[in-house]
Scaffold this active site. Sequence first.
Site, short mmCIF file in Angstrom:
data_model
loop_
_atom_site.label_atom_id
_atom_site.label_comp_id
_atom_site.label_asym_id
_atom_site.label_seq_id
_atom_site.Cartn_x
_atom_site.Cartn_y
_atom_site.Cartn_z
N LYS A 11 0.85 -1.21 0.00
CA LYS A 11 0.00 0.00 0.00
C LYS A 11 0.88 1.25 0.00
O LYS A 11 2.05 1.21 0.40
CB LYS A 11 -0.95 0.02 1.20
CG LYS A 11 -0.28 0.12 2.59
CD LYS A 11 0.01 1.53 3.08
CE LYS A 11 0.74 1.56 4.41
NZ LYS A 11 1.53 2.72 4.71
N PRO A 94 9.83 -4.12 -0.43
CA PRO A 94 10.97 -3.85 0.45
C PRO A 94 10.54 -3.81 1.92
O PRO A 94 9.44 -3.33 2.24
CB PRO A 94 11.46 -2.48 -0.01
CG PRO A 94 10.96 -2.32 -1.40
CD PRO A 94 9.67 -3.09 -1.47
N GLY A 98 7.51 1.48 4.65
CA GLY A 98 6.29 2.29 4.70
C GLY A 98 5.24 1.80 3.73
O GLY A 98 4.29 2.51 3.41
N ALA A 100 3.73 -1.39 4.19
CA ALA A 100 2.93 -2.40 4.90
C ALA A 100 3.18 -3.84 4.45
O ALA A 100 2.26 -4.66 4.41
CB ALA A 100 1.44 -2.07 4.79
N SER A 103 2.26 -6.39 7.14
CA SER A 103 0.81 -6.37 7.38
C SER A 103 0.05 -7.09 6.27
O SER A 103 -0.91 -7.81 6.53
CB SER A 103 0.31 -4.93 7.47
OG SER A 103 0.98 -4.25 8.50
N ASP A 136 -2.84 -1.52 10.01
CA ASP A 136 -2.55 -1.74 8.59
C ASP A 136 -2.99 -3.14 8.13
O ASP A 136 -3.33 -3.33 6.97
CB ASP A 136 -1.05 -1.60 8.30
CG ASP A 136 -0.62 -0.14 8.26
OD1 ASP A 136 -1.47 0.74 8.47
OD2 ASP A 136 0.58 0.11 8.02
P1 ATP Z 1 4.15 -0.19 7.68
O1 ATP Z 1 3.97 0.53 6.38
O2 ATP Z 1 2.90 -0.99 8.07
O3 ATP Z 1 4.70 0.67 8.77
P2 ATP Z 1 6.68 -1.23 6.88
O4 ATP Z 1 6.65 -1.41 5.41
O5 ATP Z 1 7.34 0.02 7.39
O6 ATP Z 1 5.22 -1.36 7.43
P3 ATP Z 1 7.35 -4.00 7.30
O7 ATP Z 1 8.21 -4.34 6.15
O8 ATP Z 1 5.95 -4.42 7.28
O9 ATP Z 1 7.46 -2.43 7.55
O10 ATP Z 1 7.96 -4.58 8.68
C1 ATP Z 1 9.17 -4.22 9.15
C2 ATP Z 1 9.61 -4.97 10.40
O11 ATP Z 1 8.78 -6.09 10.72
C3 ATP Z 1 10.98 -5.52 10.22
O12 ATP Z 1 11.67 -5.33 11.43
C4 ATP Z 1 10.79 -6.99 9.94
O13 ATP Z 1 11.87 -7.77 10.39
C5 ATP Z 1 9.54 -7.31 10.72
N1 ATP Z 1 8.69 -8.35 10.08
C6 ATP Z 1 8.03 -9.33 10.73
N2 ATP Z 1 7.32 -10.09 9.87
C7 ATP Z 1 7.52 -9.59 8.64
C8 ATP Z 1 7.05 -9.95 7.35
N3 ATP Z 1 6.23 -10.99 7.14
N4 ATP Z 1 7.45 -9.18 6.31
C9 ATP Z 1 8.26 -8.10 6.52
N5 ATP Z 1 8.74 -7.75 7.71
C10 ATP Z 1 8.38 -8.46 8.78
#
Ligand code: ATP
Length: 291
Positions: A11, A94, A98, A100, A103, A136
């Site tokens: 997203k 990646p 940011g 998700a 999630s 999320d």
């Molecule tokens: P958001 O936009 O919801 O804040 P994000 O994109 O910033 O998410 P993610 O990649 O969802 O971040 O997650 C980052 C953290 O979660 C990392 O520390 C990672 O090790 C941990 N993690 C746990 N499970 C997962 C997974 N299935 N996929 C990605 N990261 C995961």
Amino acid sequence: MKGITLYTPAKINLSLDVTGRLPDGNHTLETIMQSVSLYDIVTVEKRQSGIAVHCEHPYVPNDRRNIAYKAAEAFFSCCPEKGGAHISIRKNIPVSSGMAGGSTNAAGVLKGLNQLYGNVLSEARILELARSLGADVAFCVEGGTQLARGIGDILTQLPDLVNVEVVLVKPPFPISTPWVYKQLDLNRLGERPDTSGLINAITEMDLQGIASRMRNVLESVSVDKYPELREIMDRFLEYGALASRMSGSGPTIFGIFEESKKAEAAKEQFLKDYRDVFHVKTIGRGEQVEW
Ligand code: ATP
């Protein structure tokens, strides 16, 4: 059915406003989230008992700390039938970007397991479990275009905004979401999004109107600390994007384009300097391909 493969989409935030801080330290938001066609591939298989997660990405844990594992645990805590799951995840989204990624994997696991176990839980129950895992995750259950309020968990489905050309650039440094919220000064948020105007523009599929109203107040922290993010936004405008913003708390920056050709050309330019660059499209709710 023994197994199922789901393409779980990333997203972006078309807008993000912070409307207050709660006594427990959480912030209240008003954000419009949008699914895009960048997918992790999640395969869920039935086992007699136990949960196992496999993901080859170096920054993604293969144990309880994986949010997909937590999703399976939550599912089995409510599922009347005893059982287990093997989950394998191929990351294209990646990590910590940011977008998700975790999630959307978790939402996919909840839906995949429910299908494998004969739809034992209602959609409302799946959404409730998703919400308990994170705001999320709840968005990712349906995806598409949604307004999130409260702490991000009060969701309203908006008309699907589909087929908009989007280019995503993820710079190679992480930004901690809790850090961003800690730095945020609610009295100095900069330009706030016109959320209701943006919703009208989405309803009318008025791309110019959407572009002119996209704002993210978290940029006041992330862009201030990492000027490179501003440079990426400026480059997007130079390459003909209608607008460019940060997704969530960053560091991913996205640009939206009217024409696929311009988006593709921008992607090629960014690829000279960045590895994680994707030309995608916005997608509607439920557009999570299953095999
Ligand atoms: P958001 O936009 O919801 O804040 P994000 O994109 O910033 O998410 P993610 O990649 O969802 O971040 O997650 C980052 C953290 O979660 C990392 O520390 C990672 O090790 C941990 N993690 C746990 N499970 C997962 C997974 N299935 N996929 C990605 N990261 C995961």
